[in-house]
Enzyme design. Structure first.
Site, PDB file in Angstrom:
ATOM      1  CG  HIS A  42      -5.992   1.905   1.236  1.00 50.76           C
ATOM      2  ND1 HIS A  42      -4.078   3.004   1.473  1.00 50.76           N
ATOM      3  CD2 HIS A  42      -7.082   2.687   1.140  1.00 50.76           C
ATOM      4  CE1 HIS A  42      -4.957   3.997   1.966  1.00 50.76           C
ATOM      5  NE2 HIS A  42      -6.650   4.281   1.730  1.00 50.76           N
ATOM      6  CD  GLU A  69      -9.937   2.755  -0.456  1.00 54.86           C
ATOM      7  OE1 GLU A  69     -10.471   4.133  -0.840  1.00 54.86           O
ATOM      8  OE2 GLU A  69      -8.760   2.853  -0.546  1.00 54.86           O
ATOM      9  CG  ASP A  71      -9.576   7.112  -2.995  1.00 54.89           C
ATOM     10  OD1 ASP A  71     -10.021   7.142  -1.867  1.00 54.89           O
ATOM     11  OD2 ASP A  71      -8.373   5.891  -3.038  1.00 54.89           O
ATOM     12  CG  HIS A  84      -6.352   9.019  -2.375  1.00 55.79           C
ATOM     13  ND1 HIS A  84      -5.875  10.004  -2.280  1.00 55.79           N
ATOM     14  CD2 HIS A  84      -7.246   8.041  -1.666  1.00 55.79           C
ATOM     15  CE1 HIS A  84      -6.457  10.442  -0.922  1.00 55.79           C
ATOM     16  NE2 HIS A  84      -6.715   9.573  -0.232  1.00 55.79           N
TER      17      HIS A  84
END
Length: 305
Positions: A42, A69, A71, A84
């Site tokens: 993450h 992961e 963003d 993010h």
């Protein structure tokens, strides 16, 4: 003799570099054994590097992640960057909304580490992130499904797909969205079959059985992501149906309310068996985590990975 030795060393170094740069296990089928577990880091691993930075990705790869992961957001001048929050306040030494700043302005900022201290790292672009990954990991591109004011639905996805095509990276991109199949097909077009598209099943999914079956009929997804607050939830009850189809079960252990309290927090503060172990017992083989190193070590202690 010395020349031959040098050449041998160079050849060995080249081979090692190729091995280290190789792609992760394929999600599409050449590693379908039930016991392989894909770790999704993450925002990378931000224990020692700023979240969503290239060093955080490198650390996650070092600790065993096969999926990163991250963003994606759009700048004022329509460039794609990796960050993010909607603002830069928390993760950089600057302030303001990402959409109100140009790429040049964002590049002047410095990312903060996990302790809130500024580093010498800058916000990466999507293109820089893809090139740094270099096919070694899958990139799970989050935030791309958000609707942007003044743009049609799917605008950001289409922008991302353009960059992925330019970088020949469609095959290593993961999209996790709760869109219905017709919506996903309308936005992605033929690229829906080229990327790894993971439909999301949650308790707010309208007619979840039909939602899943439509995807199985027209796409045969590699995986479905599950979000369930309790084991009595409609989403969790569909798990056997999805696994029976041959699709993988993906879950974000980063959030306890997505795992019926069997996520990272339970794994770290109680026992891994009560968190990650419980997820494994129920068939989850793609696990997103904030603790890549700990999850990797736990998996190594089991007859799995």
């Amino acid at each position: 003799m010395n020349i031959l030795r040098i050449l041998l060393i160079l050849c060995c170094s080249f081979v090692c570099a190729l091995v280290n740069a190789q792609a992760p296990h394929s999600l599409r089928g050449d590693c379908n054994e039930d016991d392989h577990v894909w770790i999704a880091a993450h925002r990378g691993d931000f224990s020692f590097a700023p979240e969503n930075s290239i060093p955080a990705m490198e650390d996650a790869i070092h600790f065993g992640a096969e999926i990163i992961e991250t963003d994606v957001r759009l700048t004022k001048d329509a460039q794609l960057v990796i960050i993010h929050d909607a603002t830069v306040d928390r993760t950089t030494n600057g302030s303001g909304r990402v959409c109100d700043l140009t790429l040049a302005e964002l590049k002047q900022l410095r990312l903060k580490n996990n302790y809130g201290n500024s580093t010498h790292y800058s916000i990466p672009t999507l293109q820089e992130f893809i090139r740094a990954a270099n096919g070694r990991v899958y990139l799970y591109l989050d935030k791309v499904g958000s609707d942007l004011p003044g743009h049609e639905r799917g605008f950001l996805v289409r922008k991302v797909l353009q960059v992925l095509r330019q970088e020949n990276a469609l095959h290593s991109a993961i999209f996790v969205l709760d869109w219905t199949y017709p919506t996903a097909k309308a936005v992605f077009g033929d690229d829906l079959e080229r990327v790894i598209f993971c439909p999301v099943i949650h308790d707010q999914t309208v007619n979840p059985q039909a939602f899943v079956d439509e995807y199985m009929r027209y796409l045969s997804p590699v995986a479905f992501q599950f979000r369930f607050q309790t084991t009595d939830s409609v989403a969790f009850q569909l798990l056997p149906h999805v696994l029976a189809s041959g699709a993988k079960a993906f879950v974000a252990a980063t959030w306890e309310h997505h795992t019926a309290n069997h996520g990272d927090r339970t794994s770290i503060f109680s026992h891994p068996d009560a968190g990650w172990g419980w997820l494994l017992q129920h068939g989850f083989r793609m696990i997103e985590t904030n603790h890549t190193r700990d999850l990797s070590r736990y998996l190594q202690s089991l007859p799995l990975r």
